[in-house]
Design a protein around this motif. Sequence first.
Motif, PDB file in Angstrom:
ATOM      1  N   ILE A  74       0.850  -1.186   0.000  1.00 10.47           N
ATOM      2  CA  ILE A  74       0.000   0.000   0.000  1.00 10.47           C
ATOM      3  C   ILE A  74       0.890   1.242   0.000  1.00 10.47           C
ATOM      4  CG2 ILE A  74      -1.676   1.328   1.352  1.00 10.47           C
ATOM      5  CD1 ILE A  74      -2.761  -1.323   2.391  1.00 10.47           C
ATOM      6  N   ASP A  75       0.594   2.180  -0.869  1.00  9.88           N
ATOM      7  CA  ASP A  75       1.364   3.417  -0.916  1.00  9.88           C
ATOM      8  C   ASP A  75       1.017   4.290   0.286  1.00  9.88           C
ATOM      9  OD1 ASP A  75       2.524   2.679  -3.316  1.00  9.88           O
ATOM     10  OD2 ASP A  75       0.933   3.605  -4.524  1.00  9.88           O
ATOM     11  N   VAL A  76       2.026   4.966   0.820  1.00 13.51           N
ATOM     12  CA  VAL A  76       1.831   5.859   1.960  1.00 13.51           C
ATOM     13  C   VAL A  76       2.436   7.222   1.632  1.00 13.51           C
ATOM     14  CG1 VAL A  76       1.877   3.951   3.614  1.00 13.51           C
ATOM     15  CG2 VAL A  76       3.998   5.159   3.075  1.00 13.51           C
ATOM     16  N   ASN A  77       2.137   8.175   2.467  1.00 13.00           N
ATOM     17  CA  ASN A  77       2.703   9.499   2.319  1.00 13.00           C
ATOM     18  C   ASN A  77       4.226   9.433   2.300  1.00 13.00           C
ATOM     19  OD1 ASN A  77       3.724  12.200   3.146  1.00 13.00           O
ATOM     20  ND2 ASN A  77       1.535  12.687   3.282  1.00 13.00           N
ATOM     21  N   ARG A  78       4.835  10.196   1.403  1.00  9.10           N
ATOM     22  CA  ARG A  78       6.293  10.133   1.247  1.00  9.10           C
ATOM     23  C   ARG A  78       7.010  10.494   2.553  1.00  9.10           C
ATOM     24  NH1 ARG A  78       9.813   9.429  -2.617  1.00  9.10           N
ATOM     25  NH2 ARG A  78      11.868  10.410  -2.522  1.00  9.10           N
ATOM     26  N   GLY A  79       6.365  11.327   3.354  1.00 13.19           N
ATOM     27  CA  GLY A  79       6.978  11.710   4.621  1.00 13.19           C
ATOM     28  C   GLY A  79       7.222  10.525   5.536  1.00 13.19           C
ATOM     29  N   TYR A  80       6.334   9.534   5.483  1.00  9.92           N
ATOM     30  CA  TYR A  80       6.526   8.338   6.298  1.00  9.92           C
ATOM     31  C   TYR A  80       7.747   7.548   5.837  1.00  9.92           C
ATOM     32  CZ  TYR A  80       1.747   9.220   7.952  1.00  9.92           C
ATOM     33  OH  TYR A  80       0.617   9.782   8.504  1.00  9.92           O
ATOM     34  N   ILE A  81       7.960   7.484   4.523  1.00 11.57           N
ATOM     35  CA  ILE A  81       9.117   6.770   3.989  1.00 11.57           C
ATOM     36  C   ILE A  81      10.406   7.450   4.427  1.00 11.57           C
ATOM     37  CG2 ILE A  81      10.236   5.918   1.894  1.00 11.57           C
ATOM     38  CD1 ILE A  81       7.542   4.614   2.475  1.00 11.57           C
ATOM     39  N   GLU A  82      10.406   8.765   4.420  1.00 13.28           N
ATOM     40  CA  GLU A  82      11.599   9.513   4.796  1.00 13.28           C
ATOM     41  C   GLU A  82      11.903   9.397   6.284  1.00 13.28           C
ATOM     42  OE1 GLU A  82      10.692  13.423   3.485  1.00 13.28           O
ATOM     43  OE2 GLU A  82      11.060  12.995   1.354  1.00 13.28           O
ATOM     44  N   ASP A  83      10.919   8.987   7.072  1.00 12.57           N
ATOM     45  CA  ASP A  83      11.137   8.818   8.514  1.00 12.57           C
ATOM     46  C   ASP A  83      11.855   7.522   8.859  1.00 12.57           C
ATOM     47  OD1 ASP A  83       9.973  11.221   9.165  1.00 12.57           O
ATOM     48  OD2 ASP A  83       7.983  10.371   9.570  1.00 12.57           O
ATOM     49  N   ALA A  84      12.043   6.649   7.883  1.00 10.77           N
ATOM     50  CA  ALA A  84      12.734   5.379   8.148  1.00 10.77           C
ATOM     51  C   ALA A  84      14.169   5.654   8.597  1.00 10.77           C
ATOM     52  CB  ALA A  84      12.729   4.509   6.890  1.00 10.77           C
ATOM     53  N   PRO A  85      14.650   4.976   9.630  1.00 12.53           N
ATOM     54  CA  PRO A  85      16.031   5.192  10.086  1.00 12.53           C
ATOM     55  C   PRO A  85      17.034   4.738   9.038  1.00 12.53           C
ATOM     56  CG  PRO A  85      15.050   3.305  11.196  1.00 12.53           C
ATOM     57  CD  PRO A  85      13.944   3.962  10.433  1.00 12.53           C
ATOM     58  N   PRO A  86      18.222   5.335   9.003  1.00  7.41           N
ATOM     59  CA  PRO A  86      19.246   4.948   8.008  1.00  7.41           C
ATOM     60  C   PRO A  86      19.624   3.474   8.077  1.00  7.41           C
ATOM     61  CG  PRO A  86      19.849   7.002   9.104  1.00  7.41           C
ATOM     62  CD  PRO A  86      18.665   6.451   9.851  1.00  7.41           C
ATOM     63  N   SER A  87      19.474   2.879   9.269  1.00 13.03           N
ATOM     64  CA  SER A  87      19.865   1.472   9.439  1.00 13.03           C
ATOM     65  C   SER A  87      18.825   0.495   8.890  1.00 13.03           C
ATOM     66  CB  SER A  87      20.097   1.182  10.927  1.00 13.03           C
ATOM     67  OG  SER A  87      18.916   1.443  11.669  1.00 13.03           O
ATOM     68  N   TYR A  88      17.630   0.993   8.524  1.00  6.36           N
ATOM     69  CA  TYR A  88      16.568   0.094   8.042  1.00  6.36           C
ATOM     70  C   TYR A  88      16.922  -0.421   6.653  1.00  6.36           C
ATOM     71  CZ  TYR A  88      11.945  -1.628   6.756  1.00  6.36           C
ATOM     72  OH  TYR A  88      10.891  -2.419   6.336  1.00  6.36           O
ATOM     73  N   ALA A  89      17.048  -1.749   6.528  1.00 10.17           N
ATOM     74  CA  ALA A  89      17.459  -2.370   5.262  1.00 10.17           C
ATOM     75  C   ALA A  89      16.413  -3.338   4.747  1.00 10.17           C
ATOM     76  CB  ALA A  89      18.792  -3.095   5.448  1.00 10.17           C
ATOM     77  N   GLY A  90      15.153  -3.117   5.073  1.00  8.21           N
ATOM     78  CA  GLY A  90      14.093  -4.005   4.616  1.00  8.21           C
ATOM     79  C   GLY A  90      13.464  -4.742   5.785  1.00  8.21           C
ATOM     80  N   TYR A  91      12.236  -5.190   5.557  1.00 13.11           N
ATOM     81  CA  TYR A  91      11.477  -5.780   6.660  1.00 13.11           C
ATOM     82  C   TYR A  91      12.029  -7.144   7.077  1.00 13.11           C
ATOM     83  CZ  TYR A  91       7.499  -6.784   9.653  1.00 13.11           C
ATOM     84  OH  TYR A  91       6.716  -7.054  10.737  1.00 13.11           O
ATOM     85  N   GLU A  92      12.473  -7.943   6.123  1.00 12.50           N
ATOM     86  CA  GLU A  92      13.021  -9.254   6.469  1.00 12.50           C
ATOM     87  C   GLU A  92      14.262  -9.118   7.338  1.00 12.50           C
ATOM     88  OE1 GLU A  92      13.646 -11.768   3.143  1.00 12.50           O
ATOM     89  OE2 GLU A  92      11.540 -11.812   2.533  1.00 12.50           O
TER      90      GLU A  92
END
Length: 292
Positions: free
Chosen positions: A189-207
């Motif tokens: 599901i697409d979300v507001n781009r602001g939410y994507i930009e809030d991801a921490p730099p260390s986040y490398a995918g859900y798995e």
Amino acid sequence: MLSEWMIEVPCDLESQWIMVPSPVGRRCLVVAKNGVTCMYIKSGYCLKRFPSKLPGGCRYTRGQGSRAGVTLLDCIFDELKKTFFVLDIICWNGHPVIDSETEFRLFWLKSKLIENPESGRVSKVNPYIFCQLPSFECKKDILQNAMSEDFGFKLDGLLFYHRCAHYLCGSTPLVVWLKPYMIPEVLGIDVNRGYIEDAPPSYAGYETHLHLVQSHVSITQKHQDLYTTPNGKPSKAQTIAEHQAMSNASNEAKPLVQKAKFTNTQSAVRDLQLGIRADCCRLYLYGGQQFI
């Protein structure tokens, strides 16, 4: 009632689950009883005591009888907004609903807050606002529209409740959790781009994130195993630790007892009672059967 990470998408997500957006804030248990409202954090510590227009929350709403007037709400507290965002309801005016399904509890909470509009306004006897968080069906188009809207608060994550779940102590797979920036990858599901930009730099995918979480759980379990014998009984180390904790608690209580004898009896007794209630709160959140 605490959530777990969504390990996999439930096959009945669209038909049997409800999404509740969770704001940034402090998770707490609000207890209104005997004319006083208390805010307990996860550790069981009473962080605030104040009046409120919840049933039992101030002297003007205090009920009659042994159970009347007791209200327990599962909330997230926003200090800046002076608002308690209510996630769930445990008991209202002496009527427990922990054995009711999620859908009914949310309906009951909404109707009770509507019946008590003064709890949603700041006043001398209600210094904090109590408002229910919105809930949405988990159909793709509904979630898509919800994630494109402004909730009126900074979003921390999304809670997914099973419709038929009762209010349970501790964490449960019937309530699962996702961060907003995980939604496109997990639910498509697409979300507001602001939410994507809030991801921490260390986040490398859900798995990768789940793998890190499971590794942390394994380490924690190994640490717990050090204090447990193969037959499940407490080890000698754990027994010693518990004995030491009880001894410390006894020592901490002695000054209060002495103060009760020589200075202010009522104040000391009240402090001891608050400590007992805090322990009950901690047990209720993490596996106990009742609050008080």
